[in-house]
Design a protein around this motif. Structure first.
Motif, PDB file in Angstrom:
ATOM      1  N   LEU A 123      46.337 -86.835  14.153  1.00  0.00           N
ATOM      2  CA  LEU A 123      47.607 -87.551  14.349  1.00  0.00           C
ATOM      3  C   LEU A 123      48.776 -86.574  14.315  1.00  0.00           C
ATOM      4  CD1 LEU A 123      47.127 -90.722  12.123  1.00  0.00           C
ATOM      5  CD2 LEU A 123      47.691 -90.726  14.570  1.00  0.00           C
ATOM      6  N   GLY A 124      48.778 -85.700  13.310  1.00  0.00           N
ATOM      7  CA  GLY A 124      49.861 -84.725  13.181  1.00  0.00           C
ATOM      8  C   GLY A 124      49.932 -83.783  14.364  1.00  0.00           C
ATOM      9  N   GLU A 125      48.772 -83.307  14.825  1.00  0.00           N
ATOM     10  CA  GLU A 125      48.763 -82.400  15.971  1.00  0.00           C
ATOM     11  C   GLU A 125      49.323 -83.063  17.224  1.00  0.00           C
ATOM     12  OE1 GLU A 125      44.674 -81.151  16.186  1.00  0.00           O
ATOM     13  OE2 GLU A 125      44.966 -79.584  14.679  1.00  0.00           O
ATOM     14  N   LEU A 126      48.907 -84.302  17.490  1.00  0.00           N
ATOM     15  CA  LEU A 126      49.407 -85.002  18.665  1.00  0.00           C
ATOM     16  C   LEU A 126      50.906 -85.274  18.533  1.00  0.00           C
ATOM     17  CD1 LEU A 126      48.997 -86.354  21.399  1.00  0.00           C
ATOM     18  CD2 LEU A 126      48.300 -88.440  20.180  1.00  0.00           C
ATOM     19  N   LEU A 127      51.326 -85.774  17.395  1.00  0.00           N
ATOM     20  CA  LEU A 127      52.742 -86.086  17.193  1.00  0.00           C
ATOM     21  C   LEU A 127      53.604 -84.839  17.348  1.00  0.00           C
ATOM     22  CD1 LEU A 127      54.973 -88.105  16.373  1.00  0.00           C
ATOM     23  CD2 LEU A 127      54.499 -87.477  14.003  1.00  0.00           C
ATOM     24  N   LEU A 128      53.195 -83.745  16.732  1.00  0.00           N
ATOM     25  CA  LEU A 128      54.034 -82.546  16.703  1.00  0.00           C
ATOM     26  C   LEU A 128      53.848 -81.648  17.919  1.00  0.00           C
ATOM     27  CD1 LEU A 128      53.785 -81.763  12.899  1.00  0.00           C
ATOM     28  CD2 LEU A 128      55.491 -83.134  14.123  1.00  0.00           C
ATOM     29  N   SER A 129      52.930 -82.002  18.822  1.00  0.00           N
ATOM     30  CA  SER A 129      52.707 -81.179  20.010  1.00  0.00           C
ATOM     31  C   SER A 129      53.957 -81.077  20.879  1.00  0.00           C
ATOM     32  CB  SER A 129      51.523 -81.704  20.827  1.00  0.00           C
ATOM     33  OG  SER A 129      51.811 -82.984  21.356  1.00  0.00           O
ATOM     34  N   ARG A 130      54.808 -82.061  20.835  1.00  0.00           N
ATOM     35  CA  ARG A 130      56.065 -82.029  21.597  1.00  0.00           C
ATOM     36  C   ARG A 130      57.142 -81.204  20.893  1.00  0.00           C
ATOM     37  NH1 ARG A 130      57.006 -88.302  23.450  1.00  0.00           N
ATOM     38  NH2 ARG A 130      55.306 -88.377  24.959  1.00  0.00           N
ATOM     39  N   HIS A 131      56.860 -80.763  19.695  1.00  0.00           N
ATOM     40  CA  HIS A 131      57.883 -80.095  18.885  1.00  0.00           C
ATOM     41  C   HIS A 131      57.445 -78.696  18.457  1.00  0.00           C
ATOM     42  CE1 HIS A 131      59.757 -84.006  18.854  1.00  0.00           C
ATOM     43  NE2 HIS A 131      58.583 -84.502  18.531  1.00  0.00           N
ATOM     44  N   SER A 132      56.670 -78.041  19.302  1.00  0.00           N
ATOM     45  CA  SER A 132      56.102 -76.743  18.927  1.00  0.00           C
ATOM     46  C   SER A 132      57.149 -75.648  18.773  1.00  0.00           C
ATOM     47  CB  SER A 132      55.041 -76.317  19.944  1.00  0.00           C
ATOM     48  OG  SER A 132      55.629 -76.182  21.224  1.00  0.00           O
ATOM     49  N   HIS A 133      58.315 -75.800  19.377  1.00  0.00           N
ATOM     50  CA  HIS A 133      59.358 -74.787  19.254  1.00  0.00           C
ATOM     51  C   HIS A 133      60.476 -75.225  18.317  1.00  0.00           C
ATOM     52  CE1 HIS A 133      57.451 -72.412  22.296  1.00  0.00           C
ATOM     53  NE2 HIS A 133      57.421 -73.454  23.109  1.00  0.00           N
ATOM     54  N   ASP A 134      60.289 -76.339  17.670  1.00  0.00           N
ATOM     55  CA  ASP A 134      61.291 -76.877  16.759  1.00  0.00           C
ATOM     56  C   ASP A 134      60.932 -76.590  15.314  1.00  0.00           C
ATOM     57  OD1 ASP A 134      62.577 -78.064  18.934  1.00  0.00           O
ATOM     58  OD2 ASP A 134      61.575 -79.989  18.655  1.00  0.00           O
ATOM     59  N   LEU A 135      61.935 -76.684  14.468  1.00  0.00           N
ATOM     60  CA  LEU A 135      61.695 -76.724  13.031  1.00  0.00           C
ATOM     61  C   LEU A 135      61.288 -78.161  12.729  1.00  0.00           C
ATOM     62  CD1 LEU A 135      61.871 -75.447  10.201  1.00  0.00           C
ATOM     63  CD2 LEU A 135      64.261 -76.187  10.138  1.00  0.00           C
ATOM     64  N   VAL A 136      60.169 -78.337  12.042  1.00  0.00           N
ATOM     65  CA  VAL A 136      59.703 -79.671  11.671  1.00  0.00           C
ATOM     66  C   VAL A 136      59.759 -79.755  10.158  1.00  0.00           C
ATOM     67  CG1 VAL A 136      57.820 -81.333  11.797  1.00  0.00           C
ATOM     68  CG2 VAL A 136      58.177 -79.741  13.678  1.00  0.00           C
ATOM     69  N   VAL A 137      60.373 -80.821   9.647  1.00  0.00           N
ATOM     70  CA  VAL A 137      60.547 -80.975   8.206  1.00  0.00           C
ATOM     71  C   VAL A 137      59.980 -82.317   7.751  1.00  0.00           C
ATOM     72  CG1 VAL A 137      62.585 -79.487   8.091  1.00  0.00           C
ATOM     73  CG2 VAL A 137      62.883 -81.940   8.477  1.00  0.00           C
ATOM     74  N   ALA A 138      59.620 -82.368   6.479  1.00  0.00           N
ATOM     75  CA  ALA A 138      59.170 -83.618   5.867  1.00  0.00           C
ATOM     76  C   ALA A 138      59.789 -83.699   4.486  1.00  0.00           C
ATOM     77  CB  ALA A 138      57.649 -83.661   5.768  1.00  0.00           C
ATOM     78  N   GLY A 139      60.515 -84.767   4.242  1.00  0.00           N
ATOM     79  CA  GLY A 139      61.047 -85.020   2.905  1.00  0.00           C
ATOM     80  C   GLY A 139      59.970 -85.690   2.083  1.00  0.00           C
ATOM     81  N   VAL A 140      59.729 -85.161   0.895  1.00  0.00           N
ATOM     82  CA  VAL A 140      58.612 -85.634   0.078  1.00  0.00           C
ATOM     83  C   VAL A 140      59.121 -86.070  -1.287  1.00  0.00           C
ATOM     84  CG1 VAL A 140      56.432 -84.957  -1.000  1.00  0.00           C
ATOM     85  CG2 VAL A 140      57.014 -84.093   1.274  1.00  0.00           C
TER      86      VAL A 140
END
Length: 187
Positions: A123-140
């Motif tokens: 799921l994460g790979e598919l979701l983030l595949s469009r954002h490979s050149h972006d900074l991706v963050v998760a608030g935890v």
């Protein structure tokens, strides 16, 4: 066990599936007995806010019904999201935020019967595949996130961002205890 298929949902499709996603949320997190109604209601309010953001993106895992999902959105360019977290925001991160190149992963959940089978990773790979050149963050929220979730983020190459005010102790506010994990060009 049934084969798990992944697919991406449009904003409209996500809104149409919100009740099913909320049911999955309650099952996936199994809140306190009797709290399902408030847990579900709170989730639906957060989901509606998230779906409304520009750049909303969602993937679901299906095996004769939803068994997992992940979603998020691009952060607003004004950087307001960062105010909710006690982390150091570097000039590079500010620049990426201002240029619309930061994506927030806001939810990743898998039903208990499908965990430890690679569903969350897929799921994460598919979701983030469009954002490979972006900074991706998760608030935890450290009170909610399991050690397993942090291990998953580490396995994906994510890093916890440094706290801007180290040494917060007992009595700290919810904001001061929240963590931000990141993956991408600047960490």
């Amino acid at each position: 066990m049934a084969e798990v298929y992944l697919r991406r949902l449009t904003r409209w499709q996500a809104e149409q599936q919100r009740q099913d996603v909320a049911d999955m949320y309650v099952t996936a997190y199994r809140g306190a007995a009797g709290a399902e109604y408030s847990d579900r209601g709170g989730f639906l309010r957060r989901f509606e806010r998230n779906v409304g953001h520009d750049g909303f993106d969602m993937t679901v895992a299906d095996a004769s019904g939803l068994v997992g999902c992940g979603y998020g959105y691009r952060l607003d360019r004004d950087g307001a999201w960062w105010a909710d977290y006690p982390v150091e925001v570097s000039p590079q991160t500010e620049e990426l935020t201002a240029s619309g190149r930061v994506f927030a992963l806001t939810e990743l959940m898998v039903l208990p019967g499908y965990r430890r089978q690679g569903v969350a990773t897929r799921l994460g790979e598919l979701l983030l595949s469009r954002h490979s050149h972006d900074l991706v963050v998760a608030g935890v929220d450290p009170d909610v996130a399991s050690a397993g979730f942090r291990d998953l983020l580490r396995a994906w190459g994510w890093k916890e961002l440094p706290v801007s005010r180290p040494g917060t102790t007992t009595g700290s506010t919810d904001r001061e205890r929240r963590e931000v994990w990141a993956r991408g060009p600047v960490q």
